[in-house]
Design a protein around this motif. Structure first.
Motif, PDB file in Angstrom:
ATOM      1  N   HIS A 158      -0.712   5.293   1.515  1.00  0.00           N
ATOM      2  CA  HIS A 158      -0.566   5.798   2.880  1.00  0.00           C
ATOM      3  C   HIS A 158       0.418   6.958   2.899  1.00  0.00           C
ATOM      4  O   HIS A 158       1.043   7.278   1.901  1.00  0.00           O
ATOM      5  CB  HIS A 158      -0.110   4.690   3.844  1.00  0.00           C
ATOM      6  CG  HIS A 158       1.218   4.082   3.504  1.00  0.00           C
ATOM      7  ND1 HIS A 158       2.407   4.779   3.571  1.00  0.00           N
ATOM      8  CD2 HIS A 158       1.545   2.838   3.089  1.00  0.00           C
ATOM      9  CE1 HIS A 158       3.397   3.988   3.218  1.00  0.00           C
ATOM     10  NE2 HIS A 158       2.907   2.809   2.908  1.00  0.00           N
ATOM     11  N   ARG A 205       0.817  -1.212   0.000  1.00  0.00           N
ATOM     12  CA  ARG A 205       0.000   0.000   0.000  1.00  0.00           C
ATOM     13  C   ARG A 205       0.858   1.273   0.000  1.00  0.00           C
ATOM     14  O   ARG A 205       0.414   2.322   0.459  1.00  0.00           O
ATOM     15  CB  ARG A 205      -0.932  -0.032   1.210  1.00  0.00           C
ATOM     16  CG  ARG A 205      -2.042  -1.065   1.084  1.00  0.00           C
ATOM     17  CD  ARG A 205      -2.997  -1.034   2.264  1.00  0.00           C
ATOM     18  NE  ARG A 205      -2.406  -1.615   3.466  1.00  0.00           N
ATOM     19  CZ  ARG A 205      -2.406  -2.917   3.744  1.00  0.00           C
ATOM     20  NH1 ARG A 205      -2.965  -3.773   2.923  1.00  0.00           N
ATOM     21  NH2 ARG A 205      -1.858  -3.367   4.855  1.00  0.00           N
ATOM     22  N   THR A 219       6.651   0.421   6.852  1.00  0.00           N
ATOM     23  CA  THR A 219       6.528   0.786   5.442  1.00  0.00           C
ATOM     24  C   THR A 219       7.922   1.050   4.879  1.00  0.00           C
ATOM     25  O   THR A 219       8.900   1.138   5.619  1.00  0.00           O
ATOM     26  CB  THR A 219       5.687   2.065   5.300  1.00  0.00           C
ATOM     27  OG1 THR A 219       6.384   3.143   5.930  1.00  0.00           O
ATOM     28  CG2 THR A 219       4.300   1.904   5.908  1.00  0.00           C
ATOM     29  N   ASP A 252       1.536   2.770   7.542  1.00  0.00           N
ATOM     30  CA  ASP A 252       0.408   1.953   7.124  1.00  0.00           C
ATOM     31  C   ASP A 252      -0.261   1.389   8.380  1.00  0.00           C
ATOM     32  O   ASP A 252       0.191   0.408   8.960  1.00  0.00           O
ATOM     33  CB  ASP A 252       0.897   0.815   6.222  1.00  0.00           C
ATOM     34  CG  ASP A 252      -0.224  -0.083   5.730  1.00  0.00           C
ATOM     35  OD1 ASP A 252      -1.405   0.197   6.020  1.00  0.00           O
ATOM     36  OD2 ASP A 252       0.091  -1.074   5.055  1.00  0.00           O
TER      37      ASP A 252
END
Length: 76
Positions: free
Chosen positions: A7, A3, A34, A11
């Motif tokens: 974000h 993701r 992340t 995250d």
């Protein structure tokens, strides 16, 4: 970091997932960092495993995301 583009440095979903799995296993079995958090750790922090370092890492990741584009973060 599936993701990465969704974000702003942290995250929350990934962090909660890792927390639940680690609590379930009663040890660290998954990470929730992340790419931006990993960059913050590598540039500014030590590798020590502590809640204090994780909080600093998250704060720095948010600052990096405010300062640099996703492309620039990937380059770094």
């Amino acid at each position: 970091d599936r993701r990465f583009y969704d974000h702003y440095g942290v995250d929350v979903i990934g962090t909660l997932r890792a927390l639940v799995e680690n609590l379930r296993a009663n040890e660290v079995v998954q990470g929730g960092s992340t790419l931006t958090q990993q960059l913050a750790k590598n540039l500014f922090l030590s590798s020590e495993r502590s809640l204090q370092r994780k909080i600093k890492e998250a704060f720095l990741a948010l600052l990096l995301e405010m300062r640099y584009s996703k492309r620039e973060i990937l380059k770094l």
